[in-house]
Design an enzyme around this catalytic site. Structure first.
Site, PDB file in Angstrom:
ATOM      1  N   LYS A 224      79.085  66.024  23.946  1.00 18.99           N
ATOM      2  CA  LYS A 224      77.573  66.847  23.997  1.00 18.99           C
ATOM      3  C   LYS A 224      78.059  68.269  23.155  1.00 18.99           C
ATOM      4  CE  LYS A 224      77.757  69.688  27.326  1.00 18.99           C
ATOM      5  NZ  LYS A 224      77.631  71.154  26.568  1.00 18.99           N
TER       6      LYS A 224
ATOM      7  N   ASP B 193      77.337  70.333  33.880  1.00 21.87           N
ATOM      8  CA  ASP B 193      77.004  69.742  32.433  1.00 21.87           C
ATOM      9  C   ASP B 193      76.585  68.081  32.675  1.00 21.87           C
ATOM     10  OD1 ASP B 193      77.129  71.720  30.797  1.00 21.87           O
ATOM     11  OD2 ASP B 193      78.934  71.420  30.233  1.00 21.87           O
TER      12      ASP B 193
END
Length: 290
Positions: A11, A139
């Site tokens: 990410k 996250d």
């Protein structure tokens, strides 16, 4: 039954604005455009074996003890919420650097939830899947459906997937783990304090690359300056990327991974080769972000 497999992509925070630190839980309030790389860990699930986790791959050592891995934490959390959940033995091939600002552990946990959802016929928007994702890490929810999107708050506000064109990129990690907590401490925000700065640019649902790059140029990563005080080598990595003629270079997350966007795939591959030759101890990955 045959093994189930999934990717756990890196990410990348293309932007990361810190708006302040909220009263109550003390969490930092963020606004970030995230994208996901072709570079990834790989997770498999053997449904015919007892719940467990083994780890291999070039960054398996720094990943730490398997009992505390987010993959098992997510699996146990889902089993506690879904009676009769089928699980199994996970094997993680760890390729992404650890404590690197690219959500590797969170992406691994999200991949575990996707595999368990697939095995048990659960949709990804099942309430238990979402709840466990939030409990496992800030996250993890955005990593459940790894496509470019805006995220806000402390990770709980996730926007719709954006139709970005694939962005040729190079990721670099200079080999220094940077835990998140020291970077936020270096930022120095008190509870209830706001951080002044230009507002985040609006990112339309479908954005051409040139338009996106203009928007990114007007954005920032507010954690970059404090991270440089924790790990000055991040500055060396950014300088090395900029020397390769990229269109944009920036730190991802709380570091130490940095990224650069290039005009095309060939330029990214050429830059990665030069960077590997100049810095053989660094992790360098040419990829696409989308």
């Amino acid at each position: 039954m045959t093994l189930l497999a999934d990717r756990a992509p890196a990410k990348v925070n293309l932007t990361l604005h810190v708006l302040g630190r909220r009263v109550g839980d003390g969490y930092h309030v963020l606004e970030s455009l995230v994208a996901f790389a072709g570079t990834a860990d790989r997770l498999t699930l053997d449904p015919d074996a007892p719940l467990g986790l083994t780890v291999s791959g070039p960054t398996a050592g720094p990943a730490g003890p398997t009992d505390d891995n987010l993959v098992l934490r997510a699996a146990r959390g889902l089993a506690a919420r879904v009676p009769g959940l089928r699980a199994g033995a996970f094997h993680l091939v760890k390729r992404l650097p650890v404590a690197a600002g690219i959500g590797g552990g969170s992406s691994d946990a999200a991949a575990a939830l996707r595999l368990l959802a697939r095995l048990n016929g659960l949709p990804l928007d099942h309430a238990a899947v979402g709840a466990v994702a939030r409990e496992t890490g800030a996250d993890v929810p955005v990593c459940l459906d790894p496509r470019a999107r805006m995220m806000r708050g402390a990770g709980e506000e996730i926007g719709a997937a954006l139709g970005l064109e694939p962005l040729p990129a190079v990721l670099i990690n200079p080999g220094v783990p940077v835990p998140t907590a020291p970077v936020f401490r270096a930022l120095g925000l008190s509870v209830g304090q706001d951080l002044a700065g230009a507002p985040h640019p609006t990112i339309p649902q479908a954005t051409a690359t040139d338009t996106l790059l203009q928007a990114l140029a007007g954005a920032r990563n507010d954690l970059e300056a404090p991270a440089l005080t924790v790990a000055p080598v991040i500055g060396d990595a950014l300088a090395a990327l900029r020397a390769q003629g990229c269109r944009l270079a920036r730190m991802s997350g709380s570091g130490a991974t940095v990224f650069a966007l290039f005009a095309d795939r060939r330029a990214a591959v050429r830059a990665a080769a030069a960077l590997r030759a100049a810095h053989p101890g660094w992790w360098v990955a040419p990829t696409f972000l989308r």
